[in-house]
Design a protein around this motif. Structure first.
Motif, PDB file in Angstrom:
ATOM      1  N   ALA A  38       0.830  -1.205   0.000  1.00  0.00           N
ATOM      2  CA  ALA A  38       0.000   0.000   0.000  1.00  0.00           C
ATOM      3  C   ALA A  38       0.867   1.259   0.000  1.00  0.00           C
ATOM      4  N   LYS A  39       1.902   1.258   0.833  1.00  0.00           N
ATOM      5  CA  LYS A  39       2.785   2.422   0.920  1.00  0.00           C
ATOM      6  C   LYS A  39       3.545   2.627  -0.392  1.00  0.00           C
ATOM      7  N   ASP A  40       4.043   1.538  -0.992  1.00  0.00           N
ATOM      8  CA  ASP A  40       4.796   1.630  -2.246  1.00  0.00           C
ATOM      9  C   ASP A  40       3.969   2.220  -3.386  1.00  0.00           C
ATOM     10  N   PHE A  41       2.675   1.978  -3.379  1.00  0.00           N
ATOM     11  CA  PHE A  41       1.821   2.441  -4.477  1.00  0.00           C
ATOM     12  C   PHE A  41       0.922   3.621  -4.072  1.00  0.00           C
ATOM     13  N   ASP A  42       1.208   4.220  -2.907  1.00  0.00           N
ATOM     14  CA  ASP A  42       0.445   5.364  -2.402  1.00  0.00           C
ATOM     15  C   ASP A  42      -1.054   5.043  -2.326  1.00  0.00           C
ATOM     16  N   LEU A  43      -1.351   3.886  -1.721  1.00  0.00           N
ATOM     17  CA  LEU A  43      -2.725   3.443  -1.531  1.00  0.00           C
ATOM     18  C   LEU A  43      -3.008   3.345  -0.038  1.00  0.00           C
ATOM     19  N   THR A  44      -4.278   3.318   0.320  1.00  0.00           N
ATOM     20  CA  THR A  44      -4.599   3.106   1.720  1.00  0.00           C
ATOM     21  C   THR A  44      -4.557   1.609   2.007  1.00  0.00           C
ATOM     22  N   GLU A  45      -4.084   1.278   3.176  1.00  0.00           N
ATOM     23  CA  GLU A  45      -3.983  -0.130   3.562  1.00  0.00           C
ATOM     24  C   GLU A  45      -5.373  -0.771   3.605  1.00  0.00           C
ATOM     25  N   THR A  46      -6.364  -0.007   4.010  1.00  0.00           N
ATOM     26  CA  THR A  46      -7.733  -0.519   4.076  1.00  0.00           C
ATOM     27  C   THR A  46      -8.237  -0.929   2.696  1.00  0.00           C
ATOM     28  N   ALA A  47      -7.975  -0.101   1.705  1.00  0.00           N
ATOM     29  CA  ALA A  47      -8.424  -0.413   0.344  1.00  0.00           C
ATOM     30  C   ALA A  47      -7.737  -1.675  -0.165  1.00  0.00           C
ATOM     31  N   VAL A  48      -6.442  -1.774   0.059  1.00  0.00           N
ATOM     32  CA  VAL A  48      -5.703  -2.948  -0.418  1.00  0.00           C
ATOM     33  C   VAL A  48      -6.212  -4.204   0.280  1.00  0.00           C
ATOM     34  N   ARG A  49      -6.449  -4.125   1.578  1.00  0.00           N
ATOM     35  CA  ARG A  49      -6.979  -5.290   2.304  1.00  0.00           C
ATOM     36  C   ARG A  49      -8.348  -5.701   1.747  1.00  0.00           C
ATOM     37  N   GLN A  50      -9.164  -4.721   1.406  1.00  0.00           N
ATOM     38  CA  GLN A  50     -10.478  -5.015   0.831  1.00  0.00           C
ATOM     39  C   GLN A  50     -10.332  -5.697  -0.532  1.00  0.00           C
ATOM     40  N   TRP A  51      -9.398  -5.236  -1.355  1.00  0.00           N
ATOM     41  CA  TRP A  51      -9.171  -5.859  -2.661  1.00  0.00           C
ATOM     42  C   TRP A  51      -8.722  -7.307  -2.497  1.00  0.00           C
ATOM     43  N   VAL A  52      -7.830  -7.544  -1.539  1.00  0.00           N
ATOM     44  CA  VAL A  52      -7.337  -8.909  -1.289  1.00  0.00           C
ATOM     45  C   VAL A  52      -8.496  -9.786  -0.816  1.00  0.00           C
ATOM     46  N   LYS A  53      -9.305  -9.282   0.094  1.00  0.00           N
ATOM     47  CA  LYS A  53     -10.445 -10.047   0.603  1.00  0.00           C
ATOM     48  C   LYS A  53     -11.409 -10.382  -0.528  1.00  0.00           C
ATOM     49  N   GLN A  54     -11.705  -9.400  -1.382  1.00  0.00           N
ATOM     50  CA  GLN A  54     -12.647  -9.632  -2.478  1.00  0.00           C
ATOM     51  C   GLN A  54     -12.088 -10.658  -3.453  1.00  0.00           C
ATOM     52  N   ALA A  55     -10.796 -10.588  -3.737  1.00  0.00           N
ATOM     53  CA  ALA A  55     -10.173 -11.565  -4.637  1.00  0.00           C
ATOM     54  C   ALA A  55     -10.270 -12.969  -4.041  1.00  0.00           C
ATOM     55  N   GLU A  56     -10.065 -13.099  -2.743  1.00  0.00           N
ATOM     56  CA  GLU A  56     -10.160 -14.403  -2.087  1.00  0.00           C
ATOM     57  C   GLU A  56     -11.595 -14.920  -2.102  1.00  0.00           C
ATOM     58  N   LEU A  57     -12.572 -14.045  -1.954  1.00  0.00           N
ATOM     59  CA  LEU A  57     -13.971 -14.453  -2.046  1.00  0.00           C
ATOM     60  C   LEU A  57     -14.300 -14.926  -3.461  1.00  0.00           C
ATOM     61  N   ASP A  58     -13.805 -14.194  -4.456  1.00  0.00           N
ATOM     62  CA  ASP A  58     -14.093 -14.539  -5.849  1.00  0.00           C
ATOM     63  C   ASP A  58     -13.465 -15.863  -6.259  1.00  0.00           C
ATOM     64  N   THR A  59     -12.306 -16.189  -5.695  1.00  0.00           N
ATOM     65  CA  THR A  59     -11.642 -17.453  -6.059  1.00  0.00           C
ATOM     66  C   THR A  59     -12.107 -18.620  -5.195  1.00  0.00           C
ATOM     67  N   GLY A  60     -12.876 -18.337  -4.150  1.00  0.00           N
ATOM     68  CA  GLY A  60     -13.391 -19.401  -3.303  1.00  0.00           C
ATOM     69  C   GLY A  60     -12.482 -19.794  -2.163  1.00  0.00           C
ATOM     70  N   THR A  61     -11.372 -19.109  -1.989  1.00  0.00           N
ATOM     71  CA  THR A  61     -10.484 -19.430  -0.873  1.00  0.00           C
ATOM     72  C   THR A  61     -10.993 -18.827   0.434  1.00  0.00           C
ATOM     73  N   ARG A  62     -12.040 -18.066   0.329  1.00  0.00           N
ATOM     74  CA  ARG A  62     -12.639 -17.434   1.504  1.00  0.00           C
ATOM     75  C   ARG A  62     -14.147 -17.474   1.315  1.00  0.00           C
ATOM     76  N   THR A  63     -14.913 -17.646   2.390  1.00  0.00           N
ATOM     77  CA  THR A  63     -16.368 -17.780   2.245  1.00  0.00           C
ATOM     78  C   THR A  63     -17.152 -16.878   3.184  1.00  0.00           C
ATOM     79  N   ASP A  64     -16.529 -15.888   3.768  1.00  0.00           N
ATOM     80  CA  ASP A  64     -17.215 -15.042   4.753  1.00  0.00           C
ATOM     81  C   ASP A  64     -17.759 -13.747   4.161  1.00  0.00           C
ATOM     82  N   GLY A  65     -18.148 -13.777   2.898  1.00  0.00           N
ATOM     83  CA  GLY A  65     -18.688 -12.582   2.258  1.00  0.00           C
ATOM     84  C   GLY A  65     -19.254 -12.926   0.891  1.00  0.00           C
ATOM     85  N   LEU A  66     -19.634 -11.902   0.148  1.00  0.00           N
ATOM     86  CA  LEU A  66     -20.215 -12.082  -1.181  1.00  0.00           C
ATOM     87  C   LEU A  66     -19.143 -11.984  -2.263  1.00  0.00           C
ATOM     88  N   THR A  67     -19.276 -12.813  -3.291  1.00  0.00           N
ATOM     89  CA  THR A  67     -18.379 -12.703  -4.437  1.00  0.00           C
ATOM     90  C   THR A  67     -18.769 -11.458  -5.234  1.00  0.00           C
TER      91      THR A  67
END
Length: 156
Positions: A38-67
């Protein structure tokens, strides 16, 4: 001097799906933390964490949310629900303002309904759904240029 210590809010930015996927891949490699990416790309850590979570939901490696597909469907259903509620509210409001008119299921009855409806050119009319009788009246009103909503009998 009063504004010296305050940071200005950063304008909201949008990122392409490809960019987000690249950031997620960097985080998932494991050689850098989410905070470092996040720091290297001038992004907020919260946004990056959300992107990672959404990617994990979409690939099925995580099931605690909506794809992403489920989120899109939910958004579409909410829009449709809001539109239908507006239609019902409009019907309710019109019913209170205009009252109701009952017409015979004959050509003369339909003609009187069309003539009555012509008084309000910008109004949407609710027609109680009674199978073939309603469809004929609905067609007559539509041909006369009226806006019509077919309403189930339980809602009238």
């Amino acid at each position: 001097m009063e504004n010296m210590g305050k940071k200005r809010a950063r304008p909201r930015r949008s990122f392409t799906p490809e960019f987000k996927a690249e950031i997620v891949e960097l985080c998932q490699r494991g050689d850098r933390t989410v905070g470092q990416v996040a720091k290297d790309f001038d992004l907020t850590e919260t946004a990056v964490r959300q992107w990672v979570k959404q990617a994990e939901l979409d690939t099925g490696t995580r099931t605690d949310g909506l794809t992403s597909d489920e989120r899109a469907e939910l958004a579409q259903l909410r829009r449709e629900n809001r539109r239908l509620r507006e239609d019902v509210d409009m019907v309710d409001d019109l019913g209170r303002k205009l009252g109701e008119k009952t017409v015979a299921a004959t050509s003369e009855g339909h003609l009187s309904a069309v003539q009555w409806a012509a008084q309000w050119p910008d109004v949407r009319f609710a027609v109680e759904d009674c199978r073939h009788l309603t469809r004929r009246l609905e067609g007559d009103l539509l041909r006369a240029g009226c806006a019509v909503v077919r309403v189930h009998t339980r809602l009238m």
